[in-house]
Design a protein around this motif. Structure first.
Motif, PDB file in Angstrom:
ATOM      1  N   THR A 287       8.623  17.346   8.539  1.00 11.14           N
ATOM      2  CA  THR A 287       9.570  16.244   8.450  1.00 11.14           C
ATOM      3  C   THR A 287      10.731  16.658   7.569  1.00 11.14           C
ATOM      4  N   ILE A 288      11.927  16.322   8.005  1.00 13.06           N
ATOM      5  CA  ILE A 288      13.143  16.562   7.240  1.00 13.06           C
ATOM      6  C   ILE A 288      13.652  15.196   6.811  1.00 13.06           C
ATOM      7  N   ALA A 289      13.836  15.011   5.510  1.00 14.16           N
ATOM      8  CA  ALA A 289      14.262  13.712   4.986  1.00 14.16           C
ATOM      9  C   ALA A 289      15.132  13.919   3.752  1.00 14.16           C
ATOM     10  N   PHE A 290      15.862  12.874   3.376  1.00 13.87           N
ATOM     11  CA  PHE A 290      16.638  12.928   2.141  1.00 13.87           C
ATOM     12  C   PHE A 290      15.682  12.937   0.954  1.00 13.87           C
ATOM     13  N   ARG A 291      16.039  13.679  -0.079  1.00 14.26           N
ATOM     14  CA  ARG A 291      15.179  13.816  -1.253  1.00 14.26           C
ATOM     15  C   ARG A 291      15.226  12.597  -2.155  1.00 14.26           C
ATOM     16  N   SER A 292      16.165  11.673  -1.891  1.00 13.36           N
ATOM     17  CA  SER A 292      16.309  10.501  -2.741  1.00 13.36           C
ATOM     18  C   SER A 292      16.802   9.322  -1.904  1.00 13.36           C
ATOM     19  N   GLU A 293      16.364   8.129  -2.269  1.00 17.50           N
ATOM     20  CA  GLU A 293      16.790   6.903  -1.578  1.00 17.50           C
ATOM     21  C   GLU A 293      18.288   6.657  -1.718  1.00 17.50           C
ATOM     22  N   GLU A 294      18.909   7.191  -2.751  1.00 16.16           N
ATOM     23  CA  GLU A 294      20.331   6.965  -2.993  1.00 16.16           C
ATOM     24  C   GLU A 294      21.223   7.793  -2.076  1.00 16.16           C
ATOM     25  N   LEU A 295      20.676   8.830  -1.445  1.00 16.73           N
ATOM     26  CA  LEU A 295      21.475   9.731  -0.616  1.00 16.73           C
ATOM     27  C   LEU A 295      21.601   9.199   0.808  1.00 16.73           C
ATOM     28  N   ALA A 296      22.753   9.488   1.412  1.00 17.09           N
ATOM     29  CA  ALA A 296      23.006   9.073   2.796  1.00 17.09           C
ATOM     30  C   ALA A 296      23.967  10.071   3.433  1.00 17.09           C
ATOM     31  N   LEU A 297      24.133   9.943   4.724  1.00 16.78           N
ATOM     32  CA  LEU A 297      25.101  10.752   5.461  1.00 16.78           C
ATOM     33  C   LEU A 297      26.511  10.224   5.196  1.00 16.78           C
ATOM     34  N   PRO A 298      27.553  10.976   5.546  1.00 13.14           N
ATOM     35  CA  PRO A 298      28.921  10.533   5.275  1.00 13.14           C
ATOM     36  C   PRO A 298      29.271   9.149   5.832  1.00 13.14           C
ATOM     37  N   ASP A 299      28.668   8.752   6.949  1.00 12.41           N
ATOM     38  CA  ASP A 299      28.961   7.433   7.527  1.00 12.41           C
ATOM     39  C   ASP A 299      28.123   6.316   6.904  1.00 12.41           C
ATOM     40  N   GLY A 300      27.304   6.644   5.891  1.00 15.76           N
ATOM     41  CA  GLY A 300      26.467   5.655   5.219  1.00 15.76           C
ATOM     42  C   GLY A 300      25.085   5.494   5.825  1.00 15.76           C
ATOM     43  N   SER A 301      24.821   6.167   6.922  1.00 21.10           N
ATOM     44  CA  SER A 301      23.510   6.050   7.565  1.00 21.10           C
ATOM     45  C   SER A 301      22.489   6.950   6.866  1.00 21.10           C
ATOM     46  N   LYS A 302      21.212   6.641   7.137  1.00 22.66           N
ATOM     47  CA  LYS A 302      20.101   7.438   6.625  1.00 22.66           C
ATOM     48  C   LYS A 302      19.194   7.791   7.794  1.00 22.66           C
ATOM     49  N   MET A 303      18.648   8.995   7.741  1.00 22.86           N
ATOM     50  CA  MET A 303      17.746   9.441   8.801  1.00 22.86           C
ATOM     51  C   MET A 303      16.635  10.291   8.211  1.00 22.86           C
ATOM     52  N   ALA A 304      15.499  10.250   8.879  1.00 23.37           N
ATOM     53  CA  ALA A 304      14.401  11.176   8.626  1.00 23.37           C
ATOM     54  C   ALA A 304      13.934  11.642   9.995  1.00 23.37           C
ATOM     55  N   LEU A 305      13.690  12.937  10.127  1.00 27.29           N
ATOM     56  CA  LEU A 305      13.318  13.509  11.412  1.00 27.29           C
ATOM     57  C   LEU A 305      11.980  14.211  11.282  1.00 27.29           C
ATOM     58  N   GLY A 306      10.998  13.739  12.056  1.00 31.30           N
ATOM     59  CA  GLY A 306       9.691  14.384  12.114  1.00 31.30           C
ATOM     60  C   GLY A 306       9.586  15.164  13.402  1.00 31.30           C
ATOM     61  N   ILE A 307       9.102  16.399  13.302  1.00 30.63           N
ATOM     62  CA  ILE A 307       8.986  17.263  14.483  1.00 30.63           C
ATOM     63  C   ILE A 307       7.571  17.810  14.544  1.00 30.63           C
ATOM     64  N   ASP A 308       6.978  17.699  15.708  1.00 32.85           N
ATOM     65  CA  ASP A 308       5.677  18.298  15.976  1.00 32.85           C
ATOM     66  C   ASP A 308       5.782  18.970  17.332  1.00 32.85           C
ATOM     67  N   GLY A 309       6.262  20.209  17.326  1.00 33.89           N
ATOM     68  CA  GLY A 309       6.505  20.920  18.578  1.00 33.89           C
ATOM     69  C   GLY A 309       7.541  20.181  19.405  1.00 33.89           C
ATOM     70  N   GLY A 310       7.158  19.713  20.575  1.00 33.11           N
ATOM     71  CA  GLY A 310       8.073  19.008  21.466  1.00 33.11           C
ATOM     72  C   GLY A 310       8.160  17.513  21.238  1.00 33.11           C
ATOM     73  N   HIS A 311       7.425  16.992  20.269  1.00 36.27           N
ATOM     74  CA  HIS A 311       7.457  15.552  19.968  1.00 36.27           C
ATOM     75  C   HIS A 311       8.304  15.341  18.713  1.00 36.27           C
TER      76      HIS A 311
END
Length: 113
Positions: A21-45
């Motif tokens: 899983t790739i995620a921000f290290r802190s709740e205060e961090l966001a992308l430039p547009d203000g959005s937040k995302m976390a991406l979990g990858i398990d092969g093709g899922h």
């Protein structure tokens, strides 16, 4: 600022069997547009948790690359939702500063040196 896309551009090898899983290290961090995302990858899922802005509801995208199917908030999606998912992941890869991220790996997976 180094982005995920910047790192991938310098890599000859792309592990299609990555689990983590790739995620921000802190709740205060966001992308430039203000959005937040976390991406979990398990092969093709792939599972993307997306919040457009602070205080807004999360959206959960579950994409099965092998089958070419997507589920958004537990409802079947179509081609439009797949395009939106890919756009969001592309934005994360292009705009997230790697110093702001953490990669969480399952206990049985070790990073390659």
């Amino acid at each position: 600022m180094t982005t995920i896309a910047g790192y991938l551009g310098q890599t000859d090898f792309l592990d299609k069997n990555f689990i983590g899983t790739i995620a921000f290290r802190s709740e205060e961090l966001a992308l430039p547009d203000g959005s937040k995302m976390a991406l979990g990858i398990d092969g093709g899922h792939w599972v993307l948790v997306y919040q457009p802005g602070g205080g807004t509801p999360f959206q959960v995208f579950e994409y099965d690359r092998e089958a070419g199917k997507i589920i958004v908030d537990k409802k079947p999606g179509a081609a439009g939702e797949i395009r939106e998912f890919k756009r969001l992941v592309g934005y994360l890869f292009a705009r997230a500063d790697v110093e702001d991220l953490v990669t969480l790996l399952p206990p049985q997976v070790t990073e390659k040196e």
